[in-house]
Design a protein around this motif. Structure first.
Motif, PDB file in Angstrom:
ATOM      1  N   LEU A  28       0.842  -1.200   0.000  1.00  0.00           N
ATOM      2  CA  LEU A  28       0.000   0.000   0.000  1.00  0.00           C
ATOM      3  C   LEU A  28       0.880   1.254   0.000  1.00  0.00           C
ATOM      4  O   LEU A  28       0.655   2.196  -0.762  1.00  0.00           O
ATOM      5  CB  LEU A  28      -0.911  -0.021   1.231  1.00  0.00           C
ATOM      6  CG  LEU A  28      -2.050   0.986   1.202  1.00  0.00           C
ATOM      7  CD1 LEU A  28      -3.063   0.604   0.135  1.00  0.00           C
ATOM      8  CD2 LEU A  28      -2.735   1.047   2.554  1.00  0.00           C
ATOM      9  N   SER A  29       1.892   1.220   0.841  1.00  0.00           N
ATOM     10  CA  SER A  29       2.797   2.354   0.942  1.00  0.00           C
ATOM     11  C   SER A  29       3.541   2.574  -0.381  1.00  0.00           C
ATOM     12  O   SER A  29       3.674   3.704  -0.857  1.00  0.00           O
ATOM     13  CB  SER A  29       3.777   2.100   2.084  1.00  0.00           C
ATOM     14  OG  SER A  29       4.703   3.118   2.160  1.00  0.00           O
ATOM     15  N   LEU A  30       3.982   1.472  -0.975  1.00  0.00           N
ATOM     16  CA  LEU A  30       4.677   1.571  -2.262  1.00  0.00           C
ATOM     17  C   LEU A  30       3.765   2.147  -3.330  1.00  0.00           C
ATOM     18  O   LEU A  30       4.151   3.027  -4.109  1.00  0.00           O
ATOM     19  CB  LEU A  30       5.118   0.176  -2.723  1.00  0.00           C
ATOM     20  CG  LEU A  30       6.449  -0.332  -2.222  1.00  0.00           C
ATOM     21  CD1 LEU A  30       6.687  -1.744  -2.717  1.00  0.00           C
ATOM     22  CD2 LEU A  30       7.565   0.568  -2.730  1.00  0.00           C
ATOM     23  N   CYS A  31       2.540   1.631  -3.361  1.00  0.00           N
ATOM     24  CA  CYS A  31       1.574   2.059  -4.368  1.00  0.00           C
ATOM     25  C   CYS A  31       1.250   3.542  -4.184  1.00  0.00           C
ATOM     26  O   CYS A  31       1.274   4.315  -5.141  1.00  0.00           O
ATOM     27  CB  CYS A  31       0.320   1.200  -4.263  1.00  0.00           C
ATOM     28  SG  CYS A  31      -0.690   1.279  -5.722  1.00  0.00           S
ATOM     29  N   MET A  32       0.990   3.922  -2.931  1.00  0.00           N
ATOM     30  CA  MET A  32       0.644   5.329  -2.672  1.00  0.00           C
ATOM     31  C   MET A  32       1.817   6.243  -3.013  1.00  0.00           C
ATOM     32  O   MET A  32       1.643   7.294  -3.629  1.00  0.00           O
ATOM     33  CB  MET A  32       0.251   5.504  -1.206  1.00  0.00           C
ATOM     34  CG  MET A  32      -1.197   5.128  -0.944  1.00  0.00           C
ATOM     35  SD  MET A  32      -1.566   5.208   0.807  1.00  0.00           S
ATOM     36  CE  MET A  32      -1.310   6.939   1.112  1.00  0.00           C
ATOM     37  N   GLY A  33       3.009   5.829  -2.592  1.00  0.00           N
ATOM     38  CA  GLY A  33       4.198   6.623  -2.885  1.00  0.00           C
ATOM     39  C   GLY A  33       4.374   6.805  -4.377  1.00  0.00           C
ATOM     40  O   GLY A  33       4.620   7.917  -4.863  1.00  0.00           O
ATOM     41  N   THR A  34       4.193   5.720  -5.127  1.00  0.00           N
ATOM     42  CA  THR A  34       4.362   5.797  -6.579  1.00  0.00           C
ATOM     43  C   THR A  34       3.289   6.704  -7.196  1.00  0.00           C
ATOM     44  O   THR A  34       3.591   7.537  -8.046  1.00  0.00           O
ATOM     45  CB  THR A  34       4.271   4.380  -7.202  1.00  0.00           C
ATOM     46  OG1 THR A  34       5.105   3.515  -6.455  1.00  0.00           O
ATOM     47  CG2 THR A  34       4.714   4.378  -8.635  1.00  0.00           C
ATOM     48  N   VAL A  35       2.052   6.521  -6.732  1.00  0.00           N
ATOM     49  CA  VAL A  35       0.959   7.332  -7.301  1.00  0.00           C
ATOM     50  C   VAL A  35       1.201   8.819  -7.017  1.00  0.00           C
ATOM     51  O   VAL A  35       1.052   9.659  -7.914  1.00  0.00           O
ATOM     52  CB  VAL A  35      -0.414   6.879  -6.730  1.00  0.00           C
ATOM     53  CG1 VAL A  35      -1.505   7.862  -7.109  1.00  0.00           C
ATOM     54  CG2 VAL A  35      -0.766   5.500  -7.255  1.00  0.00           C
ATOM     55  N   MET A 295       9.849   4.263   2.623  1.00  0.00           N
ATOM     56  CA  MET A 295       9.263   3.450   3.699  1.00  0.00           C
ATOM     57  C   MET A 295       8.764   2.123   3.129  1.00  0.00           C
ATOM     58  O   MET A 295       9.060   1.048   3.653  1.00  0.00           O
ATOM     59  CB  MET A 295       8.094   4.199   4.349  1.00  0.00           C
ATOM     60  CG  MET A 295       8.530   5.176   5.418  1.00  0.00           C
ATOM     61  SD  MET A 295       7.166   6.223   5.919  1.00  0.00           S
ATOM     62  CE  MET A 295       5.951   5.032   6.433  1.00  0.00           C
ATOM     63  N   GLY A 296       7.989   2.238   2.052  1.00  0.00           N
ATOM     64  CA  GLY A 296       7.442   1.029   1.425  1.00  0.00           C
ATOM     65  C   GLY A 296       8.546   0.100   0.972  1.00  0.00           C
ATOM     66  O   GLY A 296       8.475  -1.114   1.155  1.00  0.00           O
ATOM     67  N   PHE A 300       9.183  -3.554   2.212  1.00  0.00           N
ATOM     68  CA  PHE A 300       9.052  -4.569   1.165  1.00  0.00           C
ATOM     69  C   PHE A 300      10.314  -5.445   1.079  1.00  0.00           C
ATOM     70  O   PHE A 300      10.223  -6.671   1.023  1.00  0.00           O
ATOM     71  CB  PHE A 300       8.804  -3.868  -0.170  1.00  0.00           C
ATOM     72  CG  PHE A 300       8.424  -4.798  -1.287  1.00  0.00           C
ATOM     73  CD1 PHE A 300       7.267  -5.553  -1.221  1.00  0.00           C
ATOM     74  CD2 PHE A 300       9.219  -4.915  -2.403  1.00  0.00           C
ATOM     75  CE1 PHE A 300       6.911  -6.412  -2.244  1.00  0.00           C
ATOM     76  CE2 PHE A 300       8.874  -5.773  -3.439  1.00  0.00           C
ATOM     77  CZ  PHE A 300       7.722  -6.518  -3.353  1.00  0.00           C
ATOM     78  N   THR A 301      11.473  -4.799   1.093  1.00  0.00           N
ATOM     79  CA  THR A 301      12.714  -5.579   1.011  1.00  0.00           C
ATOM     80  C   THR A 301      12.923  -6.391   2.300  1.00  0.00           C
ATOM     81  O   THR A 301      13.452  -7.487   2.260  1.00  0.00           O
ATOM     82  CB  THR A 301      13.942  -4.680   0.759  1.00  0.00           C
ATOM     83  OG1 THR A 301      13.901  -3.599   1.671  1.00  0.00           O
ATOM     84  CG2 THR A 301      13.972  -4.145  -0.646  1.00  0.00           C
TER      85      THR A 301
END
Lengths: 402, 214
Positions: A28-35, A295-296, A300-301
Motif C-alpha cells: 500500500l505504501s509503495l503504491c501510494m508513494g508511486t501514485v 518506507m514502502g 518490502f525488502t
C-alpha cells in the motif's frame, strides 16, 4: 498419487503464506508513494505544458504576449505622440532567448466609422482597426483574406469585447444579448477615409480572438487603406507588439519587461505566481512521495528478506540436493516480479485516472492539458519498478547464496 | 569419475584423530568409478564429516579432494550444484527430507532436477521398499525407518557416478535392509557407479573393494 506441479511444491517450500499480512502495508505504501510521485509529475508537466502553450488553445495563452509601453502622466498631459517602439527596442526584444517570434500591430491611420441598422439596435460609431501578421491569429477563419476589389471585409473581434457587450452594455441598455453565431450573421457598414475621399464596405465578424485584444482586419486591407486614405504616408513605429515566447513566466523575460517599462497582460504575472506555487506544491508532493516510497521499499525488502530467512532451511536442502542457487533465486524473484508488476500497474492506472480527472478539471478553467500521462510519467514508473526489482533481487541473491 | 583424496584432514579433527587407526585422514587415496568402499568407525570418529566433505558440504579441511579434475574447494556454487545434480548422490545419516511434503513429492523434487529417471521407475522403487501405499502421506507422519527408505529412493532418482551412503540402513530391520541393498546394487549397477558407505560395524552389504578405518 497426487501429482502437483513442481512450482506448487516450490511455493510450498519457499513461499509460505504465513506472515503475508505484513506485506499489505508495504504494498500500500509503495503504491501510494508511486501514485503521489506520478501525480506530482503529472501536475508539473501539465502546468509546464500549459505555460509553454503546447496545447495552443489554452486560455493562459502562455505562448503569446501583447506588450506596449507604459504611458506616464507627462505624456498624458502634454499629449505627446503615443509611446512607440523603436527599431532598436524591437531588435532587443527579438534577441531574447525566450522569444520565438515577434510581430507588429499595424494600426489604421485613416478614419473608420462602423454603422449598424437593425430592428432593435441602430448605431454608428468611430473606432479603430488594426492588423497583425496572420501567424499570430488564434483560430484564423478560412476566409481570412481581402483583395482591393472586394466590398466585404472580414473582421476578428476580441472575445473580451463580446463579453463586455453581453454582460455590460446589453443588460444596461436593455438591448438583447448576442451569441457568437448571431453576431457572425450580422453585416455592418464600414466607412473609411474622409468625406472627400471615402469608401464604404460591408464588414462581417468572421471570428473571435482570445489572444488579441483588438478589432482585427486582414493586413492587406490596412495596407491598402493606409496607402489610399491616410493623411500621412509615412509609416509610424508600432505602439503594440505581439511576442511568441517559450514560457511567458520566464523570470528573465519578466525582469526584462519590468526594467524596460513595458506593459503586458496580467496573465504573465499570474502565470509566474502560479508557477511558483505549483512548483512548490509539486516539490512537496515529490518529497512526500519519496519518503513514502522509501518506507514502502524498506518494508518490502525486509519482507523479502524475511521470506528468505523463513525458507532458509528448505533453500539449503534444495541446494544440497542439486538445485542451483541461481534457479532458486529466480524462482523466488519471479514471485516478486509479479507483485511489483501488480503495484506498478495499479499505480499506472491510478496515474491515468488522475491525469484524465486533472485534464477535465483544468478544462473547466479553460486550461488545456494532455488527457493521458506523458512519457515522463511512464519513465518515472519504470524507474521506480526497476529500482524496486533490483533491490529485491539483490536481497534474494544474498539470502539464497548465504 | 575418479575420486582423489590428498592428505585430507578436517580441521575439527586435526588435533584429535588417531593416526595409528585412521586410514582415511592425511593419506593419498584414489578411488575409481565403480568401486565399493566401506568407511568404518565408531560414533564420533568422523564418518559423517568425511562423507559431508566429499559431498562438498564442508570446506573446513586441509588437503585436497578432487572429483576427476575438479578441485572440490575451488568449485563455484553453480559447478557444485551441477556435480550434485548429475554425478553425485547421497543418503544423509539424518535423512534430510522435507517434512511438509509427501513421500512422492520428496522423491519427485529430486527426480525432476534432471528428469532422467522416470516417474514410473521411482514409484516402482518406492513400491519395492514397501512405501507404495504411503505415496501421499506427509513425511512428518512417517517412522524413522520409513523415512530412511524414502531417502534411499530419493538418492537413486537422479543420474550418479558415485553414491555416498552415510549409515543408510541404521533404522531398517533385516528384511527392509536386504530390499534396500538389492535396489541400490541394481540401480548403481546400471551405470557402474561407485559407492561409499559408512558404518559403525564391519558388514558385507556390498562387495567392497576397499575398507577404511576411522
Amino acid at each position: 498419487m497426487k501429482q502437483r506441479p513442481r512450482k506448487v511444491i516450490f511455493r510450498k517450500l519457499l513461499l509460505r503464506r504465513r506472515g503475508n499480512k505484513r506485506l499489505w502495508p508495504a504494498l500500500l505504501s509503495l503504491c501510494m508513494g508511486t501514485v503521489i510521485l506520478l501525480y506530482a509529475i503529472i501536475l508539473y508537466t501539465g502546468f509546464r505544458d500549459a505555460l509553454s502553450g503546447k496545447y495552443d488553445k489554452s486560455s493562459i495563452d502562455g505562448t503569446y504576449l501583447t506588450i506596449s509601453k507604459q504611458i506616464d502622466a507627462e505624456q498624458e498631459i502634454t499629449k505627446q505622440k503615443p509611446a512607440l517602439f523603436t527599431n532598436t527596442e524591437i531588435r532587443a526584444l527579438g534577441s531574447l532567448p525566450v522569444v520565438q517570434d515577434i510581430g507588429m500591430f499595424t494600426s489604421a491611420r485613416f478614419p473608420v466609422e462602423v454603422g449598424f441598422k437593425g430592428d432593435s439596435l441602430e448605431f454608428s460609431t468611430r473606432l479603430f482597426i488594426e492588423s497583425v501578421p496572420d501567424r499570430f491569429i488564434d483560430d484564423k477563419p478560412l476566409d481570412w483574406y481581402w483583395q482591393y476589389t472586394a466590398k466585404e471585409v472580414p473582421v476578428i473581434v476580441s472575445t473580451e469585447f463580446l463579453n463586455l457587450y453581453n454582460y455590460g452594455y446589453a443588460p444596461n441598455q436593455g438591448v438583447p444579448q448576442l451569441t457568437r453565431g448571431t453576431i457572425q450573421t450580422l453585416r455592418f457598414t464600414l466607412k473609411v477615409g474622409t468625406d472627400n475621399d471615402a469608401a464604404e464596405y460591408t464588414a462581417r465578424v468572421a471570428g473571435f480572438s482570445h489572444r488579441i485584444s483588438s478589432i482585427l482586419v486582414p493586413q492587406s486591407f490596412i495596407t491598402y487603406g493606409n496607402r489610399h486614405f491616410a493623411p500621412e504616408q509615412q509609416e509610424p513605429q508600432p505602439a503594440r507588439i505581439i511576442l511568441k515566447v517559450k514560457d511567458p513566466s520566464d523570470e528573465l523575460l519578466v525582469a526584462y519587461l519590468h526594467e524596460a517599462g513595458y506593459e503586458t497582460n496580467n496573465e504573465l504575472l499570474r502565470a509566474n505566481r502560479m508557477r511558483t506555487v505549483v512548483y512548490g506544491a509539486t516539490l512537496g508532493m515529490g518529497l512526500l512521495a519519496i519518503v513514502l516510497l522509501l518506507m514502502g521499499l524498506s518494508v518490502f525488502t525486509l519482507f523479502a528478506e524475511l521470506t528468505i530467512t523463513r525458507a532458509q532451511h528448505n533453500l539449503q536442502l534444495l541446494v544440497q540436493l542439486g538445485y542451483s542457487p541461481r534457479f532458486l533465486s529466480r524462482f523466488i524473484f519471479r514471485r516478486y516480479i509479479l507483485i511489483v508488476l501488480g503495484v506498478m500497474i495499479a499505480a499506472g492506472i491510478a496515474a491515468i485516472y488522475a491525469q484524465v480527472q486533472t485534464a477535465k478539471a483544468a478544462l473547466e478553467m479553460d486550461i488545456y492539458i494532455a488527457r493521458f500521462p506523458g512519457w515522463q510519467v511512464w519513465v518515472a514508473l519504470s524507474v521506480v519498478g526497476v529500482v524496486l526489482l533490483v533491490l529485491v533481487k539483490r536481497k534474494i541473491d544474498k539470502g539464497v547464496h548465504h | 569419475m575418479r575420486l582423489s583424496i590428498n592428505h585430507l584432514i578436517p580441521l575439527p579433527l586435526k588435533q584429535q584423530h588417531n593416526t595409528y587407526n585412521a586410514t582415511a585422514w592425511e593419506q593419498d587415496l584414489v578411488f575409481n568409478q565403480g568401486e565399493h568402499i566401506l568407511v568404518q568407525g565408531p560414533s564420533g570418529s568422523g564418518k559423517t564429516l568425511f562423507i559431508n566433505t566429499l559431498y562438498g558440504l564442508r570446506k573446513d579441511f586441509e588437503g585436497k579432494v578432487h572429483w576427476s579434475a575438479f578441485n572440490l574447494k575451488e568449485l563455484t556454487a553453480m559447478q557444485l550444484s551441477q556435480l550434485r545434480a548429475a554425478s553425485l548422490s547421497i543418503v544423509f545419516q539424518d535423512m534430510r527430507l522435507f517434512p511438509e511434503l509427501t513421500v512422492w513429492e520428496n522423491v519427485d523434487i529430486k527426480r525432476r532436477i534432471t528428469d532422467t529417471v522416470t516417474g514410473y521407475d521411482a514409484e516402482q522403487w518406492l513400491e519395492r521398499l514397501g512405501m507404495g501405499n504411503k505415496l501421499d502421506v506427509e513425511v512428518s507422519q512417517l517412522s524413522a525407518g520409513e523415512q530412511q527408505r524414502v531417502a534411499i529412493v530419493r538418492a537413486l532418482s537422479q543420474p550418479f557416478e558415485w553414491l555416498l551412503l552415510d549409515e543408510p540402513f541404521s533404522y531398517l530391520d533385516f528384511f527392509n535392509r536386504q530390499k534396500a541393498i538389492a535396489l541400490i546394487k541394481e540401480v548403481a549397477g546400471f551405470t557402474r557407479a561407485g559407492i561409499v558407505v559408512t558404518s559403525v560395524a564391519a558388514n558385507d552389504d556390498f562387495v567392497y573393494d576397499k575398507k577404511m578405518l576411522l
